[in-house]
Design a protein around this motif. Structure first.
Motif, mmCIF file in Angstrom:
data_model
loop_
_atom_site.group_PDB
_atom_site.id
_atom_site.type_symbol
_atom_site.label_atom_id
_atom_site.label_comp_id
_atom_site.label_asym_id
_atom_site.label_seq_id
_atom_site.Cartn_x
_atom_site.Cartn_y
_atom_site.Cartn_z
ATOM 1 N N GLU A 118 0.688 -0.981 0.302
ATOM 2 C CA GLU A 118 0.286 -0.386 -0.471
ATOM 3 C C GLU A 118 0.935 0.896 -0.240
ATOM 4 O O GLU A 118 0.762 2.716 -0.788
ATOM 5 C CB GLU A 118 -1.138 0.125 1.449
ATOM 6 C CG GLU A 118 -2.346 -1.268 1.110
ATOM 7 C CD GLU A 118 -2.636 -1.118 2.539
ATOM 8 O OE1 GLU A 118 -2.541 -0.444 3.603
ATOM 9 O OE2 GLU A 118 -3.596 -1.984 2.781
ATOM 10 N N LEU A 119 1.543 1.262 0.821
ATOM 11 C CA LEU A 119 2.816 2.476 0.996
ATOM 12 C C LEU A 119 3.555 2.395 -0.688
ATOM 13 O O LEU A 119 3.552 3.520 -1.013
ATOM 14 C CB LEU A 119 4.081 2.307 2.044
ATOM 15 C CG LEU A 119 4.881 3.262 2.297
ATOM 16 C CD1 LEU A 119 4.022 4.401 2.536
ATOM 17 C CD2 LEU A 119 5.922 2.858 3.247
ATOM 18 N N LEU A 120 3.736 1.718 -1.238
ATOM 19 C CA LEU A 120 4.327 1.796 -2.305
ATOM 20 C C LEU A 120 3.321 2.160 -3.315
ATOM 21 O O LEU A 120 3.991 3.563 -4.538
ATOM 22 C CB LEU A 120 5.201 0.176 -2.901
ATOM 23 C CG LEU A 120 5.516 0.527 -4.734
ATOM 24 C CD1 LEU A 120 6.743 1.100 -4.640
ATOM 25 C CD2 LEU A 120 6.047 -1.480 -4.785
ATOM 26 N N LYS A 171 2.082 7.302 -6.355
ATOM 27 C CA LYS A 171 1.275 8.457 -5.767
ATOM 28 C C LYS A 171 1.484 9.933 -5.902
ATOM 29 O O LYS A 171 1.010 10.976 -5.938
ATOM 30 C CB LYS A 171 -0.237 8.271 -5.131
ATOM 31 C CG LYS A 171 -1.424 9.444 -5.707
ATOM 32 C CD LYS A 171 -3.031 8.734 -5.109
ATOM 33 C CE LYS A 171 -4.102 9.764 -5.134
ATOM 34 N NZ LYS A 171 -5.399 9.212 -4.687
ATOM 35 N N LEU A 172 2.153 9.708 -4.850
ATOM 36 C CA LEU A 172 2.197 10.898 -3.583
ATOM 37 C C LEU A 172 3.699 11.744 -4.645
ATOM 38 O O LEU A 172 4.229 12.442 -4.898
ATOM 39 C CB LEU A 172 3.645 10.760 -2.696
ATOM 40 C CG LEU A 172 3.584 12.275 -1.674
ATOM 41 C CD1 LEU A 172 2.616 13.187 -1.209
ATOM 42 C CD2 LEU A 172 4.303 11.169 -0.426
ATOM 43 N N GLN A 173 4.412 11.376 -4.998
ATOM 44 C CA GLN A 173 5.392 11.379 -6.084
ATOM 45 C C GLN A 173 4.865 12.385 -7.285
ATOM 46 O O GLN A 173 5.528 13.150 -8.364
ATOM 47 C CB GLN A 173 6.434 9.885 -7.161
ATOM 48 C CG GLN A 173 7.839 10.175 -8.345
ATOM 49 C CD GLN A 173 8.610 11.716 -6.897
ATOM 50 O OE1 GLN A 173 8.904 11.270 -6.079
ATOM 51 N NE2 GLN A 173 9.102 12.580 -6.999
ATOM 52 N N GLN A 174 3.786 11.323 -7.652
ATOM 53 C CA GLN A 174 3.080 12.351 -8.814
ATOM 54 C C GLN A 174 3.109 13.777 -8.658
ATOM 55 O O GLN A 174 2.363 14.963 -9.102
ATOM 56 C CB GLN A 174 2.235 11.647 -9.358
ATOM 57 C CG GLN A 174 1.999 10.365 -10.144
ATOM 58 C CD GLN A 174 1.168 9.449 -10.354
ATOM 59 O OE1 GLN A 174 -0.197 9.931 -10.630
ATOM 60 N NE2 GLN A 174 1.617 8.705 -10.913
ATOM 61 N N LEU A 175 2.252 13.876 -6.919
ATOM 62 C CA LEU A 175 1.635 15.332 -6.443
ATOM 63 C C LEU A 175 3.014 16.055 -6.242
ATOM 64 O O LEU A 175 2.587 17.145 -6.370
ATOM 65 C CB LEU A 175 0.840 15.002 -5.682
ATOM 66 C CG LEU A 175 -0.933 13.977 -5.574
ATOM 67 C CD1 LEU A 175 -0.896 14.053 -4.129
ATOM 68 C CD2 LEU A 175 -1.420 14.989 -6.013
ATOM 69 N N ASN A 176 3.972 15.392 -6.307
ATOM 70 C CA ASN A 176 5.081 16.354 -5.831
ATOM 71 C C ASN A 176 5.495 16.304 -7.141
ATOM 72 O O ASN A 176 6.208 18.213 -7.048
ATOM 73 C CB ASN A 176 6.275 15.379 -4.978
ATOM 74 C CG ASN A 176 5.795 14.933 -3.411
ATOM 75 O OD1 ASN A 176 4.965 15.721 -3.021
ATOM 76 N ND2 ASN A 176 6.382 13.662 -3.463
ATOM 77 N N ASP A 177 6.010 15.444 -8.648
ATOM 78 C CA ASP A 177 6.443 16.428 -8.944
ATOM 79 C C ASP A 177 5.910 17.665 -9.852
ATOM 80 O O ASP A 177 6.088 18.735 -10.069
ATOM 81 C CB ASP A 177 6.327 15.747 -10.552
ATOM 82 C CG ASP A 177 6.854 14.109 -10.249
ATOM 83 O OD1 ASP A 177 7.552 14.643 -9.539
ATOM 84 O OD2 ASP A 177 7.039 13.169 -10.771
#
Length: 893
Positions: free
Chosen positions: A469-471, A476-482
C-alpha cells in the motif's frame, strides 16, 4: 595292734605329705601373685580388678590415665559412677550376665573423665572364680579407642552433612539441618552460622543460644556515638570481639588460640579475661560467650575462594570439648559449607536467570525456536506454537520442511549451509500454518555453541501488505510532488524575499526613529540648549547694582532660575531621545549609564551582567535594544513593586540574548496579553513585534507573586547596514543669522607678560564659545587666548599657544573631547583640562577623568562655579584674588 599301728603310721605320713605340699603351694601362689602384680602395673593396657558390685579393687597406671582419674578416686568408686550415662544400662546388664555365666565378654563404651571429657574404650571383662565356682573378682582390660571413634564419628558426620548440603532443598533449610546434625552428633550446647549481609555478619541460623544472646551478639560492626559505622585505614568496617577478629582475617597463627587456617578455639575461655589490653588482638572484646558460661568455644571461618563470607560457631559450657583433630575436622567442614554457600548462590542466580529467560521467552510476541542441524524442532515458546496453529507436542514433532511454503523449500539448503557455517541469518520467508494458510515472516537466527540453531520468527504479513500500500501511495505522492514542486519553490522564494524585505523594513524603521530622535536631540542640544546656556551666562554678567533696584535684581534672578530649569529639562529630553554614550561607545557601555540613571531617577537598583561578545554589529539593533531595555526597566518601576532588577546580556550562537528580570509581584500573563493593542507607544507588545520583524523572538515568564522575566533573542548581525547617524558627522553649525562663522584658530597674537591664567576654549557651538570667552575675559586674572571648534584643532592649537587651562567640550565632531584631552595631557602634562558637557552622567564623567581632565562641569552650572574651577585649575597665582563663592562641582577622581 599291728594294723592299728600301721594305720596311725600311715596317717602320720599322710599329714607330713600334706604339710609339705601345703608349704610348696603357698610359695608358688605367692610367686604367681607377685608376677601378676608386676605385669599388672607395667602393662600399657589399662587393667582393673572389680568385685561383684563393680567397685574397683585395684587399678594400674594405664587405667588411671585412660579413665582420667586418680588411683585413689577410682578405688573409692564403681565403674557405674565413671560410665557415660548413655552406656550405663547395657554395661550393667553385660556385667551381671558375665558374672552369672562366668564367661568373659567385650564392649565398646564411653567413660567420663574427671574433667568431663569423653573417653571411648574397648573393654574386656574376665570373671575369676574359686574351685567351687564361686565368683571372686573380674579382671577388666581397657583399650583407649577415643581417636578412632572420633574419626569414625567425624567421618559419619561429614558424610551426613555433605548429603544434606547436596540436596535440592531451600538453602536455609539445608543450613538448619546441618547445624542440627552438628549439634546432635557432637553434643555442643549451642551452634550458629554467621553469613555476610552488606558490611555486617549477623546470624543466618542458630540453635541453643538464648534470644538475649543473639540480640546482643547479632551484629559486629563497631559504631560511633551517633550510630555511624567505624572504618579502618582500608575503608572497611571494623568488626568487634573474637568473631570480628576471625571474620576480618586478622588472626595470628603464632599466637595462642589460633590456627594456620585462621580459626579460633579454646577449652577454657575464661583465660581470655586474663589478657592485658595491649596483648588482646580483639577490637572492643565483648566476652559475652565467657559471661554466658561457655568454656569451650570454636570459631571457624567460611570462605568463598579466598574471601571470608561467614563463620561457624560451636559453644559448650563443658571445658575440653576440642582437640586439634576435631579443630581440623571443623575447619574442613567449614570449607564444605563455604562451597555449599557458593553453589547455592550460583544455583539461585542460575534459577533467577532461567526464570527471567523463560519469562521473557514465554511473554515474547515473537516465536522463539531451537532446532537441530537436521531441522527438527527441539524447543518452542507459546507464541511460536500459536503462530503456526500447533500445540506444543505437535510443534516439537515438526521440521523446517513442515512449516515452510512449498515454493520456499528450494532456498532452505543454501540458507541452512550459511547458517551452520557460523553466519547470522536474517531473511524473509513464506510459512505454512496447520490449516494450510500462509503468512510472511522475518527470521533472525544464530548457531548456539553446542551446534543447535536458535531462531526468532516475527509475523510480518501486515507489514508486507502495508509496504504494498505504501508503494502505491508513494507512486501517487511522487506524481503530486512533481506537480507541486515548482509551485513550492516559487512560493518559497517569494516568502524568503518578503521575509528579507520585512527585516530590512524593520531595521529601516528603527533607523528612521533613531534619526528622528537624533534630529530632535540635535535641535535641543545644538540650538535651544546652547542658546539658553549662552543667555544664562550673559544674564549672569549683568550688574544689577548699577542699573536697577531690588525688583530688577529679583526679576533677573527669577529669569536665571527659569533658564536653569529650562536647560535641565531640555538636557534630559535630549539625553533620553539620543544618549550620546550609545553612539560614542555602543550598547554595552551605554547600559552602565542607563543603570546609573535608573538608580538616580527611580531608586531602582539594576544589577547588570554582560559579555563583550554581545555588542551588536548593527547600530540600528543596538539602538532598538537600548530603548527596549529602558522600557522594560520602566515597566519594573511602574508595575513590579520592587527595588531591584537584573539585566543580563549575552551572545549565543550568533544571537544576542537579553534577559530583564525582577522578583516583584508578577502578573497574570493571560490578562497582560488581553491588553495587547490597548496601550500605545513603545510598550511591551511593540517590542515583541519589532523583535519578530528583526527575525528574533521574545518570551515572557511571569505569574502572580513570582516576579517577571522578559527574554529577547535578536540576531547579532543585522540584515541592513546603514551609514553612521548624522549627529556623529556634524561639523560647524550656522549661527542664528544663518551665516557660518569661522572659529578662531591658529596661533594667538602675542600677549603681554602678566600673571593672568591663559585659557583655551574648545566647543563646536559658536554661541557657547563666545559666551564663555566674554565671561572669562571680564574676570580679573583670567584671559582667553584661543578658541577651537573640535578636538583635532584643540590638540594642534594647544601645542602652539600652550595655555594654562583648556575648557573642553565632550561631544564634538572629528575628534571628541575625551580623545582630545587624552592627547593634550599626554603631550603637555602641565596643561590643565576642564571638561564641559550638556549632560550629567557618571559614565561621561568617568571617561573624562580617566582621559586626564581635572574635573567635569555642566554647561548649565552657575557662572561662579565655572570661574572658580578655572582659577583652581590655573594654579595658586590667582587663587588668592578670586571672589569667594561655592566650590566647583566638577567630578574629580
Amino acid at each position: 595292734m599291728n594294723d592299728q599301728s600301721s594305720y596311725e603310721d600311715l596317717r602320720r605320713r599322710i599329714r607330713g605329705i600334706e604339710r609339705f605340699c601345703s608349704q610348696n603351694a603357698d610359695k608358688e601362689l605367692k610367686l604367681s601373685e607377685e608376677t601378676f602384680r608386676a605385669s599388672f602395673e607395667a602393662s600399657d593396657v589399662g587393667m582393673a580388678l572389680v568385685n561383684e558390685k563393680g567397685r574397683f579393687l585395684s587399678v594400674n597406671k594405664s587405667a588411671c590415665r585412660i579413665l582420667g582419674r586418680s588411683r585413689e578416686a577410682l578405688l573409692n568408686s564403681t565403674f557405674i559412677e565413671v560410665t557415660h550415662p548413655d552406656d550405663l544400662k547395657i554395661s550393667t546388664e553385660l556385667f551381671k550376665k558375665g558374672i552369672e555365666e562366668n564367661k568373659p565378654y567385650s564392649i565398646e563404651k564411653r567413660y567420663v573423665t574427671e574433667g568431663n571429657q569423653i573417653r571411648w574404650c574397648l573393654v574386656t571383662v574376665t570373671p575369676v572364680s574359686d574351685a567351687d565356682n564361686r565368683f571372686l573378682y573380674a579382671i577388666v582390660h581397657l583399650q583407649d579407642i577415643t581417636s578412632s571413634k572420633q574419626a569414625e564419628a567425624s567421618q559419619l558426620l561429614l558424610t551426613e552433612i555433605l548429603q544434606i548440603l547436596n540436596r535440592g532443598d531451600d538453602f536455609r533449610t539445608l543450613i538448619t539441618m546441618t547445624l542440627d546434625a552438628i549439634r546432635s552428633a557432637a553434643g555442643f550446647d549451642a551452634v550458629g552460622l554467621r553469613l555476610r549481609r552488606e558490611e555486617d555478619f549477623p546470624y543466618y541460623e542458630y540453635g541453643g543460644f538464648s534470644h538475649e544472646f543473639v540480640l546482643e551478639e547479632n551484629f559486629l560492626c563497631k559504631r560511633g556515638g551517633t550510630g555511624e559505622v567505624i572504618r579502618g585505614s582500608d575503608g572497611k568496617a571494623v568488626l568487634e570481639c573474637t568473631c570480628g577478629l576471625v571474620l576480618s582475617g586478622r588472626t595470628d597463627p603464632v599466637a595462642p588460640f589460633f590456627t594456620e587456617a585462621g580459626s579460633f578455639w579454646t577449652n577454657a575461655s575464661h583465660e581470655l579475661l586474663q589478657l592485658m589490653p595491649e596483648d588482646d588482638p580483639r577490637d572492643n572484646p565483648r566476652n559475652r560467650c565467657i559471661h554466658s558460661g561457655y568454656e569451650s568455644v570454636g570459631l571457624f571461618p567460611i570462605r568463598s575462594g579466598r574471601e571470608i563470607i561467614g563463620l561457624l560457631q560451636l559453644n559448650d559450657s563443658r571445658p575440653g570439648r576440642f582437640t586439634p583433630e576435631l579443630v581440623a575436622f571443623y575447619e574442613n567442614l567449614s570449607q564444605n559449607i563455604g562451597l555449599a554457600v557458593q553453589r547455592s548462590a550460583s544455583d539461585q542466580s542460575m534459577r533467577k536467570s532461567e526464570e527471567r529467560y523463560r519469562l521473557l521467552v514465554e511473554q515474547a510476541v515473537d516465536g522463539i525456536f531451537v532446532w537441530d542441524v537436521k531441522g527438527n524442532c527441539l524447543d518452542v515458546n507459546s507464541a511460536g506454537c500459536a503462530m503456526f496453529g500447533y500445540s506444543m507436542p505437535e510443534m516439537l514433532d515438526r521440521t523446517f520442511f513442515d512449516v515452510l511454503a512449498k515454493d520456499e523449500v528450494s532456498r532452505l539448503a543454501s540458507e541452512l549451509n550459511a547458517f551452520t557455517g557460523g553466519q547470522n541469518l536474517r531473511s524473509e520467508w513464506r510459512f505454512r500454518r496447520k490449516d494450510g494458510s500462509h503468512f510472511f515472516g522475518e527470521l533472525v537466527g544464530r548457531q548456539l555453541p553446542d551446534g543447535r540453531l536458535q531462531t526468532i520468527l516475527r509475523d510480518i504479513t501486515e507489514r508486507k501488505n502495508a509496504e504494498q500500500e505504501l508503494l502505491a501511495a508513494q507512486l501517487k505522492l511522487q506524481q503530486l510532488n512533481d506537480s507541486l514542486e515548482s509551485q513550492v519553490a516559487e512560493r518559497t522564494e517569494v516568502a524568503e524575499t518578503r521575509a528579507r524585505q520585512l527585516q530590512a523594513l524593520a531595521l529601516q524603521l528603527s533607523e528612521a526613529e533613531n534619526r528622528e530622535r537624533e534630529r530632535l536631540a540635535r535641535l535641543l542640544h545644538d540650538d535651544l540648549q546652547q542658546h539658553l546656556a549662552a543667555v544664562r551666562l550673559k544674564l549672569g554678567m549683568i550688574d544689577c547694582s548699577s542699573s536697577g533696584g531690588f525688583e530688577s535684581e529679583k526679576m533677573l534672578g527669577n529669569c536665571v532660575d527659569l533658564l536653569g530649569e529650562a536647560l535641565q529639562k531640555t538636557r534630559r529630553l535630549s539625553h533620553d531621545l539620543s544618549p550620546p554614550e550609545l553612539h560614542r561607545k555602543g550598547l554595552l557601555a551605554s547600559l552602565d549609564a542607563l543603570a546609573d540613571k535608573t538608580r538616580n531617577d527611580y531608586h531602582l537598583e539594576v544589577s547588570l551582567n554582560q559579555s563583550s561578545e554581545a555588542e551588536p554589529e548593527s547600530k540600528a539593533v543596538a539602538i532598538f535594544l537600548y530603548q527596549a531595555i529602558k522600557e522594560l526597566l520602566f515597566n519594573v518601576v511602574k508595575h513590579s513593586d520592587t527595588q531591584s532588577a537584573n539585566v543580563d546580556v549575552r551572545e549565543k550562537d550568533g544571537w544576542i540574548v537579553v534577559r530583564v528580570a525582577d522578583s516583584g509581584q508578577g502578573a497574570d500573563l493571560d490578562r497582560v496579553y488581553a491588553r495587547r493593542g490597548v496601550e500605545p507607544g513603545f510598550g511591551l507588545f511593540s517590542i515583541e513585534e519589532r523583535i519578530c520583524s528583526l527575525g528574533g523572538r521574545m518570551t515572557i515568564d511571569t505569574c502572580p507573586g513570582a516576579g517577571w522575566i522578559t527574554t529577547m533573542f535578536v540576531p547579532k548581525v543585522g540584515g541592513v547596514h546603514t551609514a553612521p547617524p548624522a549627529l556623529a558627522q556634524s561639523g560647524r553649525k550656522p549661527d542664528r543669522a544663518g551665516e557660518e562663522k569661522t572659529p578662531t584658530t591658529g596661533p594667538a597674537p602675542p600677549l603681554a607678560e602678566d600673571d593672568r591664567i591663559r585659557i583655551l576654549i574648545v566647543d563646536d557651538h559658536t554661541v557657547m564659545r563666545e559666551g564663555l570667552s566674554s565671561l572669562l575675559d571680564s574676570q580679573k586674572g583670567l584671559r582667553v587666548i584661543g578658541q577651537a571648534q573640535d578636538g583635532q584643532e584643540a590638540v594642534t592649537l594647544a601645542g602652539n599657544i600652550l595655555p594654562d587651562v583648556v575648557l573642553m567640550d565632550v561631544n564634538m565632531p572629528k575628534m571628541d573631547g575625551i580623545k582630545a584631552t587624552c592627547r593634550i595631557v599626554a603631550d603637555y602634562p602641565e596643561i590643565a583640562v576642564i571638561g564641559l558637557s550638556m549632560y550629567e552622567d557618571a559614565s561621561t564623567c568617568r571617561d573624562m577623568i580617566e582621559a586626564g581632565a581635572v574635573s567635569l562641569l555642566c554647561k548649565s552650572d552657575p557662572i561662579d562655579h565655572i570661574i572658580r574651577a578655572v582659577r583652581e585649575a590655573g594654579g595658586p597665582k590667582t587663587l588668592e584674588a578670586q571672589p569667594k563663592g561655592p566650590t566647583s562641582r566638577g567630578r574629580t577622581p
